[in-house]
Design a protein around this motif. Structure first.
Motif, short mmCIF file in Angstrom:
data_model
loop_
_atom_site.label_atom_id
_atom_site.label_comp_id
_atom_site.label_asym_id
_atom_site.label_seq_id
_atom_site.Cartn_x
_atom_site.Cartn_y
_atom_site.Cartn_z
N ILE A 234 -48.50 14.92 4.42
CA ILE A 234 -48.06 13.51 4.50
C ILE A 234 -47.32 13.15 3.22
CG2 ILE A 234 -50.19 12.45 3.55
CD1 ILE A 234 -49.91 10.34 5.89
N GLY A 235 -46.54 12.08 3.27
CA GLY A 235 -45.76 11.64 2.10
C GLY A 235 -44.79 12.74 1.69
N GLY A 236 -44.79 13.08 0.42
CA GLY A 236 -43.87 14.11 -0.06
C GLY A 236 -44.14 15.47 0.55
N VAL B 126 -49.88 21.57 3.88
CA VAL B 126 -49.19 21.27 2.63
C VAL B 126 -49.83 20.06 1.97
CG1 VAL B 126 -46.95 20.83 1.58
CG2 VAL B 126 -47.06 22.06 3.75
N SER B 127 -50.46 20.30 0.83
CA SER B 127 -51.04 19.18 0.09
C SER B 127 -51.16 19.59 -1.37
CB SER B 127 -52.42 18.81 0.65
OG SER B 127 -52.97 17.77 -0.13
N LYS B 128 -50.40 18.90 -2.19
CA LYS B 128 -50.43 19.23 -3.63
C LYS B 128 -51.87 19.16 -4.15
CE LYS B 128 -48.68 17.58 -8.02
NZ LYS B 128 -47.87 16.62 -8.74
N THR B 129 -52.57 18.11 -3.78
CA THR B 129 -53.93 17.90 -4.30
C THR B 129 -55.00 18.56 -3.43
OG1 THR B 129 -54.01 15.88 -3.00
CG2 THR B 129 -53.35 15.66 -5.32
N THR C 5 -56.02 14.90 0.17
CA THR C 5 -55.47 13.76 0.93
C THR C 5 -56.15 13.64 2.29
OG1 THR C 5 -53.40 14.11 -0.23
CG2 THR C 5 -53.29 12.76 1.75
N GLY D 284 -44.93 14.89 -5.80
CA GLY D 284 -44.92 15.06 -4.34
C GLY D 284 -43.58 14.72 -3.71
N ARG D 285 -43.01 13.59 -4.10
CA ARG D 285 -41.75 13.14 -3.46
C ARG D 285 -40.53 13.90 -3.96
NH1 ARG D 285 -44.35 9.34 -6.27
NH2 ARG D 285 -43.42 8.44 -8.13
N GLN E 227 -39.44 6.82 0.39
CA GLN E 227 -40.52 7.27 -0.50
C GLN E 227 -39.94 7.60 -1.88
OE1 GLN E 227 -42.32 11.15 -0.23
NE2 GLN E 227 -44.21 10.46 -1.18
N GLN F 261 -47.70 6.86 -9.07
CA GLN F 261 -47.75 6.07 -7.83
C GLN F 261 -49.15 5.46 -7.66
OE1 GLN F 261 -46.66 9.55 -7.50
NE2 GLN F 261 -48.85 9.93 -7.74
N VAL G 30 -50.53 3.25 -4.58
CA VAL G 30 -50.99 3.68 -3.26
C VAL G 30 -52.50 3.93 -3.25
CG1 VAL G 30 -48.76 4.69 -2.67
CG2 VAL G 30 -50.51 6.13 -3.68
N LYS H 92 -56.24 3.32 -0.40
CA LYS H 92 -57.01 4.54 -0.04
C LYS H 92 -58.49 4.30 -0.32
CE LYS H 92 -53.51 8.01 -1.33
NZ LYS H 92 -53.22 9.08 -2.27
#
Ligand code: F6P
Length: 522
Positions: free
Chosen positions: A156-158, A207-210, A213, A270-271, A352, A507, A510, A514
């Motif tokens: 999601i997002g970036g 795909v998730s940098k962290t 999410t 991310g973006r 974004q 960011q 956001v 959450k």
């Protein structure tokens, strides 16, 4: 070293711009064109086959000079150099901002904390290449021994918008693999995607940098459960699941083999990450060579941005014009209209990139700003928008600067369609600029034999005109040109944030939603 910290409104250039604004705010651009027969040529910039025509703006030589003076007074070059050099310019997260290293084709080292990051960047690119080729050629098999037919990007997002936009934009160059994107936590989204899929022949790219999410992990768990419920075992996951992340331990805990992890780094936001392994689904869908061309295009724009004087620098010019409208004309938004159906996802992607970066109201010193920062970015593809929102841009009460994006050639070569499409591309910026005066409307109604209706209809048919726009034109939509275009907007966003004296690479805005969502869930 940190970015310099200075309030742009306290500069001498800002004061000159305020004065210039008073003189030019109501000036008719037609007059400016009449005064200078070379305006179009002077107010156009070129980089290979990409050209930017910014002549239809309420600007003069003096305005441009003062905008460039503003960039110099706040030492924009220092900011640019620090970003490319890997300085910790994302101070609030204590990170460097090095997405430009991901597409660095110079062969030169990029040093960060004493290490040349290009070693790992190139290793990851090589791993992406090898893996993409195996999947595309059918050598990489799903758990039951069949070749892969479908790829699902879960992010999601970036970790979604960039790859989704590029795969959609470059679908002309696509191979046989069907690519799907799951992002929303709405269970109906994932249900609609998996209902068509065969678990034996689908590759899931998480795909998730962290790797924390909520949306991505929930979708990934749902898909894993579905996969296991279809007869696959835990051991089969290694054939059909890969991940892109900085958080290796969490990925392993999810059940993905270490070999199937594509790394990314803290210094990629991310973006700004589609150039990294986050772009794996791009490389799978288009082949690695096309992905590489995308990187090359971005690299070429990086070089232009880094080394070209501000008055001839495409991203800098775009950013300065945008600041001119945002901070002096007090426009609230900018509309981006690509005349290519392929670029349908371009605006959500830009939203974004720009709004998550520059939607900030505290300066680099932690004080509230007393001037406007991030614009609202919106738009969609021409000619569709002409039958939707363009009425408001032409005749509404708001001043909305426009970016038009067009290509000289279509990909399938249908000249009749393309001529019609591009005549609309040119006509829209001309209509915004020229408008339609009372006298013209009067004559038009008279010629049409509607004399009796003139007094009633005339005010409604007048177009004020004098509405600003930039026009990008490229030969055709190629991976390289798309790379250049994306990098142009990335750098525009950077320049704006730098001049507004904000931090563009965090960011925090956001996070609150959450946290509260977790409480509501409990
Ligand atoms: O929306 C907030 C955000 O952190 C984005 O900046 C990022 O692109 C997205 O969430 C996804 O994050 P991740 O890749 O860590 O799952």
């Amino acid at each position: 070293m940190a970015l310099k910290n200075q309030n742009p409104t306290k500069t001498n250039a800002w004061k000159s711009l305020q004065e210039l604004y008073q003189g030019i705010k109501n000036t008719d651009m037609k007059k400016l064109f009449m005064q200078d027969s070379e305006r179009l040529e002077k107010y156009s910039l070129k980089h290979d086959d990409l050209s930017l025509n910014f002549s239809k703006n309420r600007i003069s030589d003096d305005v441009l000079k003062s905008l460039v003076a503003l960039a110099k007074e706040v030492d924009l070059q220092d900011g640019i150099d620090k970003m490319f050099a890997g300085d910790i310019i994302n101070e609030t997260e204590n990170r460097a901002v090095l997405h430009t290293a991901l597409r660095n084709k110079s062969g030169n080292a990029v040093m960060f904390e004493g290490e040349n990051v290009m070693v790992e960047v190139n290793e990851t690119l090589q791993k992406m290449k090898v893996f993409s080729e195996k999947v595309i050629s059918g050598k990489h098999k799903g758990y039951s021994g069949k070749a892969i037919t479908d790829v699902v990007n879960i992010g999601i997002g970036g970790s979604d918008l960039g790859p989704r936009m590029v795969v959609d934009a470059l679908q002309y160059y696509k191979n046989h693999l069907k690519t799907h994107f799951v992002s929303n936590i709405d269970g109906d989204h994932v249900a609609e995607i998996i209902k068509e899929l065969d678990p034996e022949t689908t590759l899931f790219v998480i795909v998730s940098k962290t790797f924390t999410t909520q949306e991505t992990l929930t979708n990934a768990e749902t898909i894993k459960k579905w996969f296991l419920s279809k007869g696959a075992t835990q051991n089969d996951i290694q054939h059909n699941f890969v991940a892109v992340s900085t958080n290796l331990s969490k990925v392993v805990a999810f059940g993905i083999a270490e070999d199937n992890i594509f790394t990314m780094w803290d210094w990629v936001g991310g973006r700004y990450s589609l150039w990294s392994a986050v772009g794996l689904s791009i490389s799978l869908a288009l082949g690695f060579d096309n992905f590489d061309q995308l990187l090359t295009g971005a690299y070429e724009m990086d070089e232009h941005f880094k080394t070209t004087s501000f008055d001839e620098n495409i991203p800098v010019t775009l950013a300065l014009i945008s600041i001119w409208y945002n901070n002096f004309f007090e426009t609230e938004s900018e509309v981006v209209i690509p005349y290519s159906q392929y670029l349908t996802q371009f605006v959500p992607y830009l939203q974004q990139g720009s709004m998550e970066s520059n939607g900030k109201s505290v300066d680099r010193d932690g004080n509230p700003v007393d001037y406007q920062t991030g614009n609202i970015i919106w738009g969609n593809t021409g000619t569709n928008v002409q039958h939707a929102f363009m009425q408001l841009v032409h005749q509404g009460t708001k001043l909305i600067p426009v970016d038009f994006i067009g290509f000289k050639e279509s990909l399938y070569g249908n000249e009749d369609h393309h001529n019609k499409l591009m005549s609309n591309f040119y006509a829209q910026s001309e209509a915004l600029y020229l408008g339609k005066a009372k006298e013209e409307v009067h004559l038009e109604l008279k010629t049409a034999g509607q004399q009796d209706k003139i007094s009633k209809l005339l005010p409604f048919k007048v177009f004020e005109g004098n509405k600003p726009s930039n026009s990008f034109l490229m030969d055709k939509l190629t991976p390289k040109n798309l790379g250049k275009l994306i990098a142009t907007y990335e750098h525009k966003t950077f320049v704006q944030g730098y001049i507004w004296n904000i931090f563009s690479f965090d960011q925090f805005g956001v996070e609150l939603g959450k946290e509260l969502a977790k409480k509501f869930l409990a």
